[in-house]
Write a protein that holds these residues in place. Structure first.
Motif, PDB file in Angstrom:
ATOM      1  N   ARG A 181       9.777  76.326 -32.504  1.00 50.38           N
ATOM      2  CA  ARG A 181       8.916  75.020 -31.777  1.00 50.38           C
ATOM      3  C   ARG A 181       8.905  75.823 -29.839  1.00 50.38           C
ATOM      4  O   ARG A 181       7.848  75.806 -29.087  1.00 50.38           O
ATOM      5  CB  ARG A 181      10.169  73.940 -31.715  1.00 50.38           C
ATOM      6  CG  ARG A 181       9.859  72.390 -30.067  1.00 50.38           C
ATOM      7  CD  ARG A 181      10.820  71.969 -29.603  1.00 50.38           C
ATOM      8  NE  ARG A 181      10.916  70.562 -31.130  1.00 50.38           N
ATOM      9  CZ  ARG A 181      11.699  70.857 -32.188  1.00 50.38           C
ATOM     10  NH1 ARG A 181      12.679  71.694 -31.942  1.00 50.38           N
ATOM     11  NH2 ARG A 181      11.741  70.331 -33.351  1.00 50.38           N
ATOM     12  N   ALA A 182      10.654  76.538 -29.341  1.00 53.98           N
ATOM     13  CA  ALA A 182      10.399  77.655 -28.594  1.00 53.98           C
ATOM     14  C   ALA A 182       9.271  78.756 -28.548  1.00 53.98           C
ATOM     15  O   ALA A 182       8.020  79.012 -27.817  1.00 53.98           O
ATOM     16  CB  ALA A 182      11.428  77.933 -28.540  1.00 53.98           C
ATOM     17  N   VAL A 183       8.590  78.960 -29.611  1.00 57.15           N
ATOM     18  CA  VAL A 183       7.664  80.496 -30.002  1.00 57.15           C
ATOM     19  C   VAL A 183       6.624  78.973 -29.418  1.00 57.15           C
ATOM     20  O   VAL A 183       5.449  79.993 -28.869  1.00 57.15           O
ATOM     21  CB  VAL A 183       7.245  80.756 -30.730  1.00 57.15           C
ATOM     22  CG1 VAL A 183       5.971  81.624 -30.855  1.00 57.15           C
ATOM     23  CG2 VAL A 183       8.886  81.862 -31.343  1.00 57.15           C
ATOM     24  N   PHE A 184       6.259  78.350 -30.194  1.00 58.98           N
ATOM     25  CA  PHE A 184       4.835  77.014 -30.111  1.00 58.98           C
ATOM     26  C   PHE A 184       4.532  76.995 -28.554  1.00 58.98           C
ATOM     27  O   PHE A 184       3.635  77.483 -28.405  1.00 58.98           O
ATOM     28  CB  PHE A 184       4.682  75.680 -30.797  1.00 58.98           C
ATOM     29  CG  PHE A 184       4.109  76.345 -31.985  1.00 58.98           C
ATOM     30  CD1 PHE A 184       2.742  76.404 -32.448  1.00 58.98           C
ATOM     31  CD2 PHE A 184       4.870  76.339 -32.977  1.00 58.98           C
ATOM     32  CE1 PHE A 184       2.016  76.714 -33.536  1.00 58.98           C
ATOM     33  CE2 PHE A 184       4.537  76.374 -34.309  1.00 58.98           C
ATOM     34  CZ  PHE A 184       3.063  76.504 -34.518  1.00 58.98           C
ATOM     35  N   HIS A 185       5.854  76.452 -27.676  1.00 58.02           N
ATOM     36  CA  HIS A 185       5.776  76.273 -26.176  1.00 58.02           C
ATOM     37  C   HIS A 185       4.901  77.629 -25.339  1.00 58.02           C
ATOM     38  O   HIS A 185       3.861  77.215 -25.224  1.00 58.02           O
ATOM     39  CB  HIS A 185       7.235  75.684 -25.879  1.00 58.02           C
ATOM     40  CG  HIS A 185       6.533  75.592 -24.313  1.00 58.02           C
ATOM     41  ND1 HIS A 185       6.275  74.523 -23.802  1.00 58.02           N
ATOM     42  CD2 HIS A 185       8.227  75.873 -23.406  1.00 58.02           C
ATOM     43  CE1 HIS A 185       6.382  74.136 -22.813  1.00 58.02           C
ATOM     44  NE2 HIS A 185       7.150  75.394 -22.135  1.00 58.02           N
ATOM     45  N   LEU A 186       5.948  78.531 -25.975  1.00 55.02           N
ATOM     46  CA  LEU A 186       5.470  79.650 -25.251  1.00 55.02           C
ATOM     47  C   LEU A 186       3.746  79.928 -25.286  1.00 55.02           C
ATOM     48  O   LEU A 186       3.050  80.782 -24.668  1.00 55.02           O
ATOM     49  CB  LEU A 186       6.225  81.108 -25.424  1.00 55.02           C
ATOM     50  CG  LEU A 186       5.744  82.456 -25.045  1.00 55.02           C
ATOM     51  CD1 LEU A 186       6.119  82.799 -23.580  1.00 55.02           C
ATOM     52  CD2 LEU A 186       6.666  83.189 -25.475  1.00 55.02           C
ATOM     53  N   THR A 187       2.925  80.326 -26.708  1.00 50.48           N
ATOM     54  CA  THR A 187       1.994  79.577 -27.054  1.00 50.48           C
ATOM     55  C   THR A 187       1.249  78.991 -26.261  1.00 50.48           C
ATOM     56  O   THR A 187       0.097  80.029 -25.491  1.00 50.48           O
ATOM     57  CB  THR A 187       2.115  79.935 -28.470  1.00 50.48           C
ATOM     58  OG1 THR A 187       2.989  81.194 -30.233  1.00 50.48           O
ATOM     59  CG2 THR A 187       0.588  79.717 -28.734  1.00 50.48           C
ATOM     60  N   GLU A 188       1.809  78.320 -26.254  1.00 51.19           N
ATOM     61  CA  GLU A 188       0.872  76.730 -25.353  1.00 51.19           C
ATOM     62  C   GLU A 188       0.519  77.257 -24.099  1.00 51.19           C
ATOM     63  O   GLU A 188      -0.254  76.988 -23.433  1.00 51.19           O
ATOM     64  CB  GLU A 188       1.306  76.169 -25.395  1.00 51.19           C
ATOM     65  CG  GLU A 188       1.205  74.925 -27.082  1.00 51.19           C
ATOM     66  CD  GLU A 188       1.514  73.734 -26.716  1.00 51.19           C
ATOM     67  OE1 GLU A 188       1.692  73.065 -28.612  1.00 51.19           O
ATOM     68  OE2 GLU A 188       2.515  73.860 -26.473  1.00 51.19           O
TER      69      GLU A 188
END
Length: 264
Positions: A181-188
């Motif tokens: 979830r944290a990686v996806f948030h950083l990606t976005e």
């Protein structure tokens, strides 16, 4: 068709067992010639049959649940291994360059083949108490380059990360789900910014928090994964040690005879 064949096979087994019990009862009655006594003991056995069945079901179900849990954890660790091969190790390598306490971090996280479970637990405690602080500051070309390259890297891995989320077993691994979830948030966050250069201080601070979150979760999961490899797959552990993202002197090439023993 397979279900019907399995059901038919179960009926055959049940028939054989019932027939065997009947034959054994007739033989015993013919030998001892006490049908009333035999029926009495059969009745006694029938009284306790539900309890016996309950005990058997509990034991069998417990064994099945333990086996399923073990298989599920094994599949999860395979997923986690794929994540670090494709994304995690690269992220750790790049983010660690901005760790203000990189020397202390490396000292804690340079793992060797002599490590035991106690060493991993000790490392987890030490790394949690270290309180990392990333040197991600505005108007810094290295920081801007890092954010831009991270943006491209995570965009390229988006489909891979989405495929990981399709695995239903991830619901059983809360910490790894938090990491994804944290990686996806950083990606976005990075994806929404066309330019990572000349960011205002407030925006840079916000991105720093996002990167910091990913970094902390990555280290925790990486330590757990390394411990799993050490205890179960020594040949994979050997490669993971030689590509340790926290080791400034790492090399995948085995240069000494002693190092080759880690492949066993």
């Amino acid at each position: 068709m397979k279900i019907l064949e399995r059901f038919s096979w179960n009926i055959k087994i049940a028939g054989i067992l019932i027939f065997s019990s009947l034959v054994l009862y007739i033989v015993q009655t013919m030998i001892f010639r006490e049908p009333k006594t035999e029926l009495f003991y059969i009745g006694i056995n029938m009284v306790f049959l539900p309890i016996e069945a309950l005990i058997v079901v509990i034991i069998i179900q417990t064994g099945i649940n333990e086996r399923e849990k073990k298989l599920m954890l094994e599949k999860l660790n395979m997923v986690i291994g794929a994540f670090f091969s494709e994304v995690g190790t690269e992220l750790l390598t790049e983010i660690s360059k901005f760790d203000s306490k990189s020397t202390k971090t490396s000292k804690i996280l340079i793992i060797n083949s002599r490590w035991e479970d106690e060493d991993f637990e000790h490392a987890k405690k030490n790394i949690n108490s270290l309180a990392h602080s990333l040197m991600i500051i505005p108007s810094n070309k290295e920081v801007a380059d890092f954010l831009y390259q991270s943006k491209l890297f995570l965009q390229d891995k988006r489909m891979f990360l989405l495929a990981l989320l399709e695995n239903p077993n991830l619901l059983e691994h809360e910490t790894f789900t938090d990491l994804l979830r944290a990686v996806f948030h950083l990606t976005e966050e990075l994806d929404k910014r066309e330019n990572t250069y000349d960011l205002p201080a407030s925006d840079c601070e916000h991105l720093k928090e996002d990167v910091q979150r990913v970094y902390d979760l990555l280290i925790f999961e990486w330590l757990n994964y390394m411990e799993h490899l050490k205890n179960n797959y020594r040949y994979l552990f050997s490669l993971a040690m030689r590509t340790n993202p926290f080791d400034p002197n790492k090399t995948v090439v085995i240069k000494t005879v002693e190092s080759s023993s880690n492949l066993d």
